[in-house]
Design a protein around this motif. Structure first.
Motif, mmCIF file in Angstrom:
data_model
loop_
_atom_site.group_PDB
_atom_site.id
_atom_site.type_symbol
_atom_site.label_atom_id
_atom_site.label_comp_id
_atom_site.label_asym_id
_atom_site.label_seq_id
_atom_site.Cartn_x
_atom_site.Cartn_y
_atom_site.Cartn_z
ATOM 1 N N PHE A 67 24.927 47.018 33.414
ATOM 2 C CA PHE A 67 25.959 47.986 33.046
ATOM 3 C C PHE A 67 26.994 48.143 34.165
ATOM 4 C CE2 PHE A 67 24.232 50.886 29.433
ATOM 5 C CZ PHE A 67 23.898 49.759 28.696
ATOM 6 N N LEU A 68 26.548 48.133 35.407
ATOM 7 C CA LEU A 68 27.480 48.301 36.518
ATOM 8 C C LEU A 68 28.345 47.065 36.711
ATOM 9 C CD1 LEU A 68 25.221 50.324 38.946
ATOM 10 C CD2 LEU A 68 27.294 51.101 37.789
ATOM 11 N N PHE A 69 27.806 45.902 36.401
ATOM 12 C CA PHE A 69 28.636 44.698 36.408
ATOM 13 C C PHE A 69 29.723 44.808 35.343
ATOM 14 C CE2 PHE A 69 29.385 40.389 34.662
ATOM 15 C CZ PHE A 69 30.004 39.814 35.766
ATOM 16 N N PHE A 70 29.349 45.270 34.158
ATOM 17 C CA PHE A 70 30.347 45.443 33.092
ATOM 18 C C PHE A 70 31.386 46.493 33.493
ATOM 19 C CE2 PHE A 70 26.477 44.561 30.169
ATOM 20 C CZ PHE A 70 26.526 43.223 30.487
ATOM 21 N N ALA A 71 30.923 47.585 34.103
ATOM 22 C CA ALA A 71 31.849 48.627 34.566
ATOM 23 C C ALA A 71 32.834 48.055 35.578
ATOM 24 C CB ALA A 71 31.067 49.790 35.186
ATOM 25 N N ALA A 72 32.305 47.272 36.512
ATOM 26 C CA ALA A 72 33.144 46.714 37.577
ATOM 27 C C ALA A 72 34.167 45.727 37.022
ATOM 28 C CB ALA A 72 32.262 46.026 38.620
ATOM 29 N N VAL A 73 33.737 44.888 36.092
ATOM 30 C CA VAL A 73 34.668 43.920 35.509
ATOM 31 C C VAL A 73 35.801 44.649 34.790
ATOM 32 C CG1 VAL A 73 34.931 42.094 33.786
ATOM 33 C CG2 VAL A 73 32.987 42.050 35.344
ATOM 34 N N TYR A 121 16.896 45.257 45.344
ATOM 35 C CA TYR A 121 17.917 46.020 46.054
ATOM 36 C C TYR A 121 19.119 45.143 46.387
ATOM 37 C CZ TYR A 121 13.901 49.016 46.219
ATOM 38 O OH TYR A 121 12.818 49.758 45.841
ATOM 39 N N LEU A 122 18.902 43.841 46.533
ATOM 40 C CA LEU A 122 20.019 42.913 46.674
ATOM 41 C C LEU A 122 20.950 43.038 45.467
ATOM 42 C CD1 LEU A 122 19.555 39.141 47.603
ATOM 43 C CD2 LEU A 122 21.239 39.844 45.955
ATOM 44 N N MET A 123 20.365 43.204 44.283
ATOM 45 C CA MET A 123 21.160 43.365 43.064
ATOM 46 C C MET A 123 21.710 44.782 42.948
ATOM 47 S SD MET A 123 18.191 41.813 40.615
ATOM 48 C CE MET A 123 17.047 40.577 41.223
ATOM 49 N N VAL A 124 20.901 45.776 43.302
ATOM 50 C CA VAL A 124 21.225 47.172 43.013
ATOM 51 C C VAL A 124 22.213 47.763 44.011
ATOM 52 C CG1 VAL A 124 20.221 49.504 43.022
ATOM 53 C CG2 VAL A 124 19.133 47.675 41.716
ATOM 54 N N LEU A 125 22.114 47.408 45.296
ATOM 55 C CA LEU A 125 22.930 48.083 46.303
ATOM 56 C C LEU A 125 24.430 47.860 46.109
ATOM 57 C CD1 LEU A 125 20.641 47.582 49.419
ATOM 58 C CD2 LEU A 125 21.248 49.758 48.324
ATOM 59 N N ILE A 128 21.116 38.221 40.044
ATOM 60 C CA ILE A 128 21.218 38.134 41.502
ATOM 61 C C ILE A 128 22.642 37.824 41.959
ATOM 62 C CG2 ILE A 128 20.497 36.758 43.504
ATOM 63 C CD1 ILE A 128 17.688 36.735 42.379
ATOM 64 N N PRO A 129 23.346 36.833 41.362
ATOM 65 C CA PRO A 129 24.692 36.534 41.870
ATOM 66 C C PRO A 129 25.813 37.383 41.275
ATOM 67 C CG PRO A 129 24.104 34.899 40.225
ATOM 68 C CD PRO A 129 22.895 35.805 40.393
ATOM 69 N N ALA A 130 25.561 38.118 40.173
ATOM 70 C CA ALA A 130 26.666 38.726 39.422
ATOM 71 C C ALA A 130 27.563 39.599 40.302
ATOM 72 C CB ALA A 130 26.116 39.528 38.244
ATOM 73 N N ILE A 131 27.011 40.646 40.896
ATOM 74 C CA ILE A 131 27.862 41.556 41.663
ATOM 75 C C ILE A 131 28.121 41.049 43.079
ATOM 76 C CG2 ILE A 131 28.023 43.886 42.615
ATOM 77 C CD1 ILE A 131 26.828 44.944 40.061
ATOM 78 N N PRO A 132 27.095 40.587 43.846
ATOM 79 C CA PRO A 132 27.407 40.092 45.195
ATOM 80 C C PRO A 132 28.357 38.898 45.205
ATOM 81 C CG PRO A 132 25.055 40.502 44.955
ATOM 82 C CD PRO A 132 25.645 40.605 43.583
ATOM 83 N N ALA A 133 28.115 37.898 44.356
ATOM 84 C CA ALA A 133 28.916 36.676 44.409
ATOM 85 C C ALA A 133 30.270 36.862 43.749
ATOM 86 C CB ALA A 133 28.160 35.515 43.753
ATOM 87 N N VAL A 134 30.310 37.507 42.590
ATOM 88 C CA VAL A 134 31.580 37.665 41.867
ATOM 89 C C VAL A 134 32.444 38.725 42.537
ATOM 90 C CG1 VAL A 134 32.661 38.291 39.681
ATOM 91 C CG2 VAL A 134 30.577 36.903 39.682
ATOM 92 N N ILE A 184 29.460 52.259 41.532
ATOM 93 C CA ILE A 184 29.465 53.645 41.031
ATOM 94 C C ILE A 184 30.353 54.520 41.908
ATOM 95 C CG2 ILE A 184 28.083 55.689 40.529
ATOM 96 C CD1 ILE A 184 25.720 53.959 39.942
ATOM 97 N N SER A 185 30.193 54.398 43.221
ATOM 98 C CA SER A 185 30.971 55.238 44.136
ATOM 99 C C SER A 185 32.467 55.028 43.947
ATOM 100 C CB SER A 185 30.576 54.933 45.589
ATOM 101 O OG SER A 185 29.198 55.197 45.806
ATOM 102 N N GLU A 186 32.890 53.783 43.794
ATOM 103 C CA GLU A 186 34.319 53.498 43.633
ATOM 104 C C GLU A 186 34.860 54.103 42.337
ATOM 105 O OE1 GLU A 186 36.038 51.943 45.991
ATOM 106 O OE2 GLU A 186 34.267 51.513 47.204
ATOM 107 N N ILE A 187 34.138 53.910 41.247
ATOM 108 C CA ILE A 187 34.660 54.326 39.940
ATOM 109 C C ILE A 187 34.562 55.841 39.756
ATOM 110 C CG2 ILE A 187 34.342 54.068 37.453
ATOM 111 C CD1 ILE A 187 33.487 51.195 37.934
#
Length: 551
Positions: free
Chosen positions: A408-414, A266-270, A96-102, A276-279
């Motif tokens: 996977f998207l969190f890892f991609a973003a990092v 969707y809070l996590m997924v959106l 839940i916090p990985a992508i929105p909070a980080v 994805i769009s950025e990368i």
């Protein structure tokens, strides 16, 4: 102010000692009391990575126990507490916090061309609340009486459990308050602090993802907060709300829980879809296909996602008409999701794709999340769900969604924003090795569980029939590949942050605003704020058209 400076001569947030109370000699206090959104983001990052690795090791213990029928290393009671702990940590402290909070904290002001979020002190409070909720959960763990209910805390078992449930529920409640406050802060920031000239349809798509998710945080999270308080009250005061022995209704708990928990998906997924769009744009070197369709689909998914919760209750005794309605709505939410995927694939079509490690993660997601989506569609069908409900088929679908998608998207973003966050580069070869370890491990771990679940293997069971043994053994083998892959990946990133090569300000040739300031950014993000009279993803002949000097 610190005398240390970044590579371009400006003071970076990593060197800055500005805090709420002034200057501190103690480095830890400088960070814990900093109101800079970038420092808060990195503190969140450290927290979620540590909790993720702990939960991953707990997952290995679960797989060791399930390697063969009968007890291996745990008692049934220990097994129940272990998978509950694994689920609680992964869900509330990582996914839940990985992508929105980080990433939301780090990127939102930078991509909007702002100095910080609207409420910097409130932002710091959200991190303290996250930390407080995590510490309270750990205290529950070390009390030796962690709940054994599963991460959903289902009634009536949770109302009759002798475990330290009230403390664990209070921890989850505190984490929910942190989420709500973050959502309010992000929505206000997006509405009030966009750079001059930046209309809503000139915002990066990651911002659109955070914006849609923030509304879910604000509108859905209070429901689970109140529900958890009701469970605590029922445990403490013996009030009949969910416990049928006291006149309560356990199905009511399921409705209230999933009214929050499915929008929370969707809070996590959106925001992850925004990644994805950025990368995809950056490594395809071309303008995004269907920008407005992707942006509007984010809000559509958030809106429709509020009306699909009861597909978790198809076997709970709800009426046939309700099941038909929620089956249709669950299938319908796949439409805006499909719009996104078609647009991403169209963006990559005939593009000169650069297969750097962030792009590998994106391609991995397109494969794994497609499996998650198709199996989700099958679970929306009433006849299939009756067969597979509460089996490992559902567990495999959930892990392909959460790990193969959001994780996977969190890892991609990092990997993608690592140069911007740290000013350094990681070892690209090691990054690719860790990707393949994790990707192969995911499929070995969870594809056999689809088969076992469809054959009837129930989830949450400590023991199982011999005919399921081969599937559990293959899955355990997958866990022995995927978890070392996590440690290789984060070890590579940690080493890169300490001693990696200096990163250029825009090493990927990206087009959004955060890449036009220094790496790492200065304390106030930009020495001069931009005027945005251009589209967010404008490429020509493989290079971004936008040329800005904001450093």
């Amino acid at each position: 102010m610190s005398n240390h400076a970044s590579s371009n001569g400006t003071t970076s947030f990593l060197d800055e000692t500005h805090t709420v109370f002034g200057h501190h000699k103690n480095v830890l206090l400088q960070w814990l009391f900093s109101i800079d959104h970038k420092r808060i983001s990195i503190m969140y990052l450290i927290g979620v990575v540590v909790f993720f690795l702990v939960a991953a090791l707990l997952g290995v213990l679960i797989r060791l126990e399930l390697f063969a029928p009968g007890g291996q290393i745990l008692t049934p009671d220990q097994y129940n507490r272990l998978f509950t702990l694994h689920g609680v940590i992964m869900t509330f402290l990582f996914v839940i916090p990985a992508i929105p909070a980080v990433l939301g904290n780090f990127l939102l002001p930078l991509q909007l061309g702002a100095r910080d979020v609207s409420f910097p002190r409130l932002n710091l409070l959200t991190f303290w609340l996250y930390l407080a909720g995590a510490v309270l959960a750990l205290i529950t763990l070390f009390s030796g009486n962690f709940p054994d209910t599963g991460w959903t805390f289902y009634a009536p078992y949770s109302t009759q459990s002798a475990s330290a449930l009230a403390m664990a529920l209070t921890a989850a409640f505190i984490l929910g308050v942190s989420s709500i406050l973050s959502g309010i802060n992000f929505i206000t920031t997006i509405h009030r602090l966009r750079a001059p000239g930046m209309t809503f349809f000139k915002m990066p798509l990651f911002v659109w993802g955070v914006y849609a998710a923030s509304w879910v945080q604000v509108l859905a999270t209070p429901i689970i907060g109140l529900t958890l308080l009701l469970v605590i009250a029922e445990n403490v005061f013996q009030i009949g709300i969910f416990d049928p022995s006291l006149g309560g209704d356990p199905i009511l708990y399921q409705h209230l829980f999933w009214i929050y928990a499915h929008p929370a998906v969707y809070l996590m997924v959106l925001p992850a879809f925004g990644v994805i769009s950025e990368i995809v744009v950056t490594f395809s070197r071309r303008t995004i296909f269907g920008y407005k369709a992707i942006a509007i689909s984010s809000l559509s998914i958030a809106f429709i996602g509020y009306f699909v919760w009861a597909h978790h209750l198809f076997t709970a005794g709800i009426s046939d008409w309700a099941r038909i309605l929620f089956s249709f709505l669950t299938l319908f939410v796949a439409v805006p999701t499909g719009i996104k995927f078609y647009n991403w694939v169209a963006t990559m079509y005939k593009a000169s794709i650069v297969f750097a490690s962030p792009m590998l993660w994106i391609l991995g997601v397109i494969f794994s999340f497609t499996i998650a989506g198709l199996t989700g569609v099958s679970l929306a069908l009433l006849n299939v769900d009756i067969q597979t409900h509460d089996t490992y088929y559902v567990v495999a679908h959930f892990h392909f969604t959460m790990l193969g998608g959001v994780g996977f998207l969190f890892f991609a973003a990092v990997h993608y924003w690592f140069p911007k966050m740290t000013g350094r580069m990681y070892n690209e070869s090691v990054a690719k090795v860790s990707f393949w370890m994790i990707f192969i491990g995911l499929y070995l771990l969870w594809v056999p569980m689809f088969i076992a679940g469809y054959m009837g293997m129930p989830r949450r069971y400590f023991d199982y029939l011999p005919e399921y043994e081969i599937y559990h053994q293959i899955a355990s083998l997958g866990s022995w590949i995927i978890v070392p892959g996590f440690f290789v990946m984060f070890g590579n990133l940690f080493k890169g942050a300490l001693s990696g090569e200096k990163a250029a300000d825009n090493p990927w040739n990206a087009s959004t605003l955060e890449w036009y300031t220094s790496s790492p950014p200065p304390l106030a993000n930009f020495n001069k704020l931009p005027y945005v009279d251009f589209e967010p993803y404008d490429y020509k002949e493989g290079k971004p058209v936008v040329k800005l000097d904001l450093s």
